[in-house]
Write a protein that holds these residues in place. Sequence first.
Motif, short mmCIF file in Angstrom:
data_model
loop_
_atom_site.label_atom_id
_atom_site.label_comp_id
_atom_site.label_asym_id
_atom_site.label_seq_id
_atom_site.Cartn_x
_atom_site.Cartn_y
_atom_site.Cartn_z
N VAL A 1 1.02 -1.21 0.07
CA VAL A 1 -0.12 -0.13 0.09
C VAL A 1 0.86 1.06 -0.23
O VAL A 1 0.56 2.14 -0.81
CB VAL A 1 -0.91 0.12 1.23
N LEU A 2 1.99 1.19 0.60
CA LEU A 2 2.79 2.41 0.96
C LEU A 2 3.41 2.74 -0.41
O LEU A 2 3.51 3.79 -0.95
CB LEU A 2 3.90 2.10 1.84
N LEU A 3 3.92 1.62 -1.42
CA LEU A 3 4.48 1.71 -2.77
C LEU A 3 3.27 2.32 -3.53
O LEU A 3 3.65 3.07 -4.40
CB LEU A 3 5.18 0.40 -3.06
N SER A 4 2.18 1.67 -3.48
CA SER A 4 1.12 2.19 -4.27
C SER A 4 0.76 3.53 -4.20
O SER A 4 0.55 4.34 -5.16
CB SER A 4 -0.16 1.47 -4.06
N VAL A 5 0.57 4.11 -2.74
CA VAL A 5 0.47 5.58 -2.69
C VAL A 5 1.50 6.20 -3.22
O VAL A 5 0.93 7.58 -3.73
CB VAL A 5 0.40 5.65 -0.92
N ASN A 6 2.68 5.94 -3.15
CA ASN A 6 3.70 6.59 -3.71
C ASN A 6 3.61 6.96 -5.01
O ASN A 6 3.81 7.72 -5.70
CB ASN A 6 5.10 6.17 -3.25
N SER A 7 3.45 5.73 -5.82
CA SER A 7 3.28 5.71 -7.20
C SER A 7 1.97 6.62 -7.73
O SER A 7 2.08 7.18 -8.68
CB SER A 7 3.24 4.22 -7.62
N LEU A 8 0.83 6.39 -6.83
CA LEU A 8 -0.25 7.31 -7.39
C LEU A 8 -0.11 8.46 -7.45
O LEU A 8 -0.41 9.42 -8.21
CB LEU A 8 -1.52 6.86 -6.53
N PHE A 9 0.48 9.19 -6.34
CA PHE A 9 0.77 10.57 -6.09
C PHE A 9 2.07 11.03 -7.17
O PHE A 9 1.94 12.04 -7.67
CB PHE A 9 1.41 10.72 -4.55
N ALA A 10 2.89 9.99 -7.27
CA ALA A 10 3.87 10.64 -8.32
C ALA A 10 3.20 10.73 -9.75
O ALA A 10 3.43 11.67 -10.26
CB ALA A 10 4.83 9.37 -8.41
N THR A 11 2.45 9.72 -9.96
CA THR A 11 1.93 9.83 -11.54
C THR A 11 1.04 11.12 -11.62
O THR A 11 1.07 11.82 -12.52
CB THR A 11 0.98 8.76 -11.67
N ALA A 12 0.25 11.48 -10.52
CA ALA A 12 -0.74 12.35 -10.58
C ALA A 12 0.24 13.86 -10.63
O ALA A 12 -0.31 14.83 -11.22
CB ALA A 12 -1.65 12.50 -9.43
N LEU A 13 1.37 13.81 -10.07
CA LEU A 13 2.13 15.03 -9.87
C LEU A 13 3.25 15.58 -10.88
O LEU A 13 3.48 16.42 -10.96
CB LEU A 13 2.56 15.24 -8.49
N PHE A 14 3.40 14.52 -11.82
CA PHE A 14 4.29 14.73 -12.82
C PHE A 14 3.95 16.04 -13.53
O PHE A 14 4.90 16.85 -13.84
CB PHE A 14 4.49 13.59 -13.96
N VAL A 15 2.82 16.11 -14.04
CA VAL A 15 2.32 17.31 -14.80
C VAL A 15 2.38 18.60 -13.96
O VAL A 15 3.05 19.61 -14.43
CB VAL A 15 0.82 17.15 -15.27
N VAL A 16 2.17 18.73 -12.80
CA VAL A 16 2.30 19.67 -11.73
C VAL A 16 3.88 20.09 -11.77
O VAL A 16 4.37 21.27 -11.80
CB VAL A 16 1.66 19.34 -10.38
N GLY A 17 4.72 18.96 -11.64
CA GLY A 17 6.05 19.20 -11.73
C GLY A 17 6.75 20.11 -12.94
O GLY A 17 7.53 20.73 -12.87
N GLY A 18 6.09 19.40 -13.96
CA GLY A 18 6.65 20.07 -15.31
C GLY A 18 6.14 21.49 -15.34
O GLY A 18 6.85 22.51 -15.70
N TYR A 19 4.88 21.84 -14.70
CA TYR A 19 4.25 23.28 -14.57
C TYR A 19 5.45 24.18 -13.74
O TYR A 19 5.98 25.26 -14.16
CB TYR A 19 3.09 23.36 -14.06
N LEU A 20 5.78 23.67 -12.66
CA LEU A 20 6.60 24.23 -11.62
C LEU A 20 7.98 24.32 -12.14
O LEU A 20 8.61 25.68 -11.90
CB LEU A 20 6.78 23.46 -10.41
N SER A 21 8.75 23.48 -13.02
CA SER A 21 10.01 23.61 -13.70
C SER A 21 10.17 24.68 -14.54
O SER A 21 10.99 25.07 -14.80
CB SER A 21 10.32 22.25 -14.01
N ASP A 22 9.16 24.96 -15.24
CA ASP A 22 8.90 26.07 -16.31
C ASP A 22 8.81 27.48 -15.56
O ASP A 22 9.26 28.31 -16.03
CB ASP A 22 7.90 25.92 -17.18
N ARG A 23 8.03 27.34 -14.20
CA ARG A 23 7.90 28.56 -13.58
C ARG A 23 8.84 29.10 -12.72
O ARG A 23 9.23 30.36 -12.31
CB ARG A 23 6.70 28.53 -12.77
N PHE A 24 9.76 28.18 -12.15
CA PHE A 24 10.77 28.47 -11.23
C PHE A 24 12.17 28.09 -11.79
O PHE A 24 12.02 26.93 -12.74
CB PHE A 24 10.48 27.92 -9.92
#
Length: 422
Positions: free
Chosen positions: A49-72
């Motif tokens: 479950v811990l690994l699944s939670v980490n993977s789900l959050f990671a997948t959901a946040l990749f696009v957010v990370g791309g947004y932040l890397s262009d902004r900062f």
Amino acid sequence: MKSIDRMKWLKFVVLVMGGGTVYKLANLKDAFYVPMQQYLGLSNAQIGVLLSVNSLFATALFVVGGYLSDRFQARRTISLGMVGAGLIGIYLSTFPGYNQLLVLFAALAVCSDCLFWPALLKAIRNLGNSDEQGRMFGFLEGGRGVIDTLVAFSALGLFVVMGSGPGGFKAAILMYSVIDILVGVLTFFLLSGADKHAPAERNASQISGLAALKMAIRLPKLWLVSLNVFMVYVVYCGLTYFIPYLKYVYGLPVGLVGAYGIINQYGLKILGGPLGGYLSDKKFGSAISYIRAAFFALIPMMAVILCLPGNPDYMIAGMIATLGFSLIVFTMRGVFWAPMEEAGIPNEISGAAFGVACLVGYAPGMFAFMIYGALLDAFPGVTGYHYVFGLMTAMALIGICVANVLARVTRTGRAARPATAA
């Protein structure tokens, strides 16, 4: 020029160090599965479950990370991710309860996959020119393999020296944490020049993060690059099953199983990344062309694996054939981000583009293992493995088609650019 080159590669080494350590805490199970059970009080299901939670959050946040890397600035997001992961690790070393661990593993995904990874890919792309992309990403993958191996075995050695008990496990977690924090601080200062002078960073302020994301989503080439990564990654996920296959079919001894696993997951990663980069840049002149050729090469290699007699007399041949297949896949993994430059994805939106591509490209991690595992459960014995390997082969064939389309679209785009400029 020599001084500039030295600084460029020094920055590259620091980025590789970050890439090889930032995921260690989220992947404690790689070297410390049993200590996690014993000293964190976790069951197999809870670790899953811990690994699944980490993977789900990671997948959901990749696009957010791309947004932040262009902004900062890259040094800010990379450093924040590294230091944040280290601070989480320090708290993890206090052996918190299961509910707290769920939050911590989700937070590690924020640090590594949202703040760190898209910014790292963008920084690596900006360090190399258009003729170096294959080598830059190839050496990134190979270098991560080296750091990954050194840090993992160092932590394991510390655990043993400290008595292989709770104290040793805590020391290993703290070692990962301190390394993350130190590399994060070093990255912040070392990448300051890159943020100040890189054209991509100067242009990033001209496009808001949301506008960059909208531009990225509308690029057909980006979706083809992402799908290309997807096809490589879904085949890569199947490499895990070579280990039980060799043990079940060929009777591989326990000692050889461990040695094979280290070579398959670490040794080939170290070799495959640089080899893929060299072949892409120097022999094929195109990462897309190399990936297409590598997909082709996987077909006869898998045919050899499937046709080998399943008895201990062919154990060495089975090991060589599966390692050969894995090596080809690792050369592809080393360069599957290089087509970003080749496809003409604008530098000023590369952070958003990498975020979208990560979301699509790494998606097999959420379902491929379940599909492969379901096949093995549904068809016990060698038949199940043959179905898994057959599915991997089918994915390679689709990968050839995707690479063909990407190559054709990229050639058309290159031919059209001069005419448009005229």
